[in-house]
Motif scaffolding. Structure first.
Motif, mmCIF file in Angstrom:
data_model
loop_
_atom_site.group_PDB
_atom_site.id
_atom_site.type_symbol
_atom_site.label_atom_id
_atom_site.label_comp_id
_atom_site.label_asym_id
_atom_site.label_seq_id
_atom_site.Cartn_x
_atom_site.Cartn_y
_atom_site.Cartn_z
ATOM 1 N N GLY A 1 0.912 -1.151 0.385
ATOM 2 C CA GLY A 1 0.038 0.215 -0.362
ATOM 3 C C GLY A 1 0.807 1.635 -0.149
ATOM 4 N N ILE A 2 2.255 1.201 0.929
ATOM 5 C CA ILE A 2 2.698 2.328 0.960
ATOM 6 C C ILE A 2 2.992 2.735 0.122
ATOM 7 C CG2 ILE A 2 4.885 3.688 1.857
ATOM 8 C CD1 ILE A 2 4.214 1.690 4.770
ATOM 9 N N GLU A 3 3.778 1.041 -0.709
ATOM 10 C CA GLU A 3 4.549 1.895 -2.253
ATOM 11 C C GLU A 3 3.927 1.430 -3.402
ATOM 12 O OE1 GLU A 3 6.546 -1.896 -2.716
ATOM 13 O OE2 GLU A 3 8.038 -1.616 -1.444
ATOM 14 N N GLY B 1 4.916 11.865 -6.925
ATOM 15 C CA GLY B 1 4.779 13.374 -7.368
ATOM 16 C C GLY B 1 3.052 14.015 -5.786
ATOM 17 N N GLN B 2 2.223 12.676 -5.726
ATOM 18 C CA GLN B 2 1.523 13.187 -4.541
ATOM 19 C C GLN B 2 2.204 13.613 -3.328
ATOM 20 O OE1 GLN B 2 -0.972 8.549 -5.030
ATOM 21 N NE2 GLN B 2 -2.140 10.467 -4.075
ATOM 22 N N ILE B 3 3.362 13.192 -2.557
ATOM 23 C CA ILE B 3 4.207 13.586 -1.769
ATOM 24 C C ILE B 3 4.841 14.681 -2.176
ATOM 25 C CG2 ILE B 3 6.653 12.837 -0.350
ATOM 26 C CD1 ILE B 3 5.925 10.187 -0.881
ATOM 27 N N LEU C 1 0.397 7.009 4.456
ATOM 28 C CA LEU C 1 -0.057 6.404 5.324
ATOM 29 C C LEU C 1 -2.170 5.333 4.866
ATOM 30 C CD1 LEU C 1 0.610 4.152 7.493
ATOM 31 C CD2 LEU C 1 -0.229 5.795 9.373
ATOM 32 N N LEU C 2 -2.868 6.766 5.526
ATOM 33 C CA LEU C 2 -4.171 6.992 5.134
ATOM 34 C C LEU C 2 -5.064 6.501 4.178
ATOM 35 C CD1 LEU C 2 -5.423 9.728 7.429
ATOM 36 C CD2 LEU C 2 -5.012 7.325 7.843
ATOM 37 N N PRO C 3 -4.288 7.044 2.731
ATOM 38 C CA PRO C 3 -4.119 6.519 1.329
ATOM 39 C C PRO C 3 -4.231 5.174 0.977
ATOM 40 C CG PRO C 3 -3.281 8.333 1.191
ATOM 41 C CD PRO C 3 -3.294 7.541 2.830
ATOM 42 N N ARG D 1 -14.397 8.835 2.069
ATOM 43 C CA ARG D 1 -14.604 9.296 0.020
ATOM 44 C C ARG D 1 -14.718 7.623 0.040
ATOM 45 N NH1 ARG D 1 -11.092 8.290 -3.910
ATOM 46 N NH2 ARG D 1 -9.252 7.050 -1.987
ATOM 47 N N ARG D 2 -14.771 6.845 -0.053
ATOM 48 C CA ARG D 2 -15.101 5.284 -0.693
ATOM 49 C C ARG D 2 -17.316 5.356 -0.300
ATOM 50 N NH1 ARG D 2 -10.470 1.783 -0.502
ATOM 51 N NH2 ARG D 2 -12.075 -0.114 -0.849
#
Length: 227
Positions: A112-114, A119-121, A140-142, A219-220
């Motif tokens: 998930g982290i990878e 670009g978002q960071i 982390l949350l995403p 959001r989901r």
């Protein structure tokens, strides 16, 4: 072959089944929370610049994922006691389950982290967000949201695997079922009841995780994404 079904004696032991189910729920709850924390920390450590830490986490994950949970629990509870390290059965059971599920959670969370695009960071940093905020809200949350279905399945499997712990003396649902079976000699009826209870616990866990997803990932819910 003639067999007369008789559930009366088995169902009369419903307080014992309830007790066993409650122990299973408690073992699973503690192990899920602590295992998630352990797995998340290990997943973060995989991305560390320290090679020794990465090697340590990789070794832990490989050792746990390639050995049975039963062997791990025997080693912690009985093997360690032979060298003078004793622990209560319940503590040893939770420890074994946490160590086991932590390794699987590590791999799930690492994926998930990878999956978070660099670009978002960079965009978050350009907006002036602190490093801790970037990591929590952008990484982390995403990451948890993306792998949430896998985490849910893993924790349900953990609950089902807790039945193994009856072999080390834990009086969870299967341990209680074995006790009732030895008292009533109604093997078919006892384990059919146990089967139904495990099925109910599995569906209950999935409902709880679905409600948690609606709370933590609004959001989901808005997009109608499956949880």
């Amino acid at each position: 072959m003639h067999y007369e079904f008789d559930f009366s004696g088995v169902l009369a032991q419903w307080p014992l089944f309830l007790q066993g189910a409650w122990v299973t729920v408690k073992l699973t709850a503690f192990s899920t929370v602590l295992g998630f924390l352990l797995g998340t920390v290990c997943a973060i450590a995989v991305g560390s610049r320290w090679r020794g830490l990465r090697w340590l986490v990789h070794t832990y994950v490989e050792l746990i994922r390639n050995t049975p949970l039963l062997v791990q629990s025997y080693f912690l509870i009985f093997g360690m006691s032979s060298i003078g390290v004793t622990m209560p059965i319940t503590f040893g059971v939770v420890l074994a389950m946490v160590i086991n599920v932590g390794a699987y959670t590590c791999e799930i969370m690492r994926a998930g982290i990878e999956s978070i695009h660099p670009g978002q960071i960079e965009a978050a940093e350009c907006l002036g967000m602190s490093r801790s905020s970037v990591f929590l809200h952008v990484v982390l949350l995403p990451a948890v949201e993306r792998v949430y279905p896998s985490l849910t399945s893993q924790f349900v499997l953990l609950m089902l695997a807790s039945s193994i712990m009856s072999a080390v003396g834990a009086e969870e649902l299967l341990g209680i079922s074995n006790r009732v079976q030895s008292d009533t000699y109604r093997s078919f009826e006892v384990f059919l009841v146990g089967w139904v209870v495990y099925l109910a616990l599995s569906y209950l866990m999935r409902i709880v995780f679905a409600q948690l997803a609606k709370y933590f990932f609004p959001r989901r819910r808005k997009l109608g994404t499956p949880l």
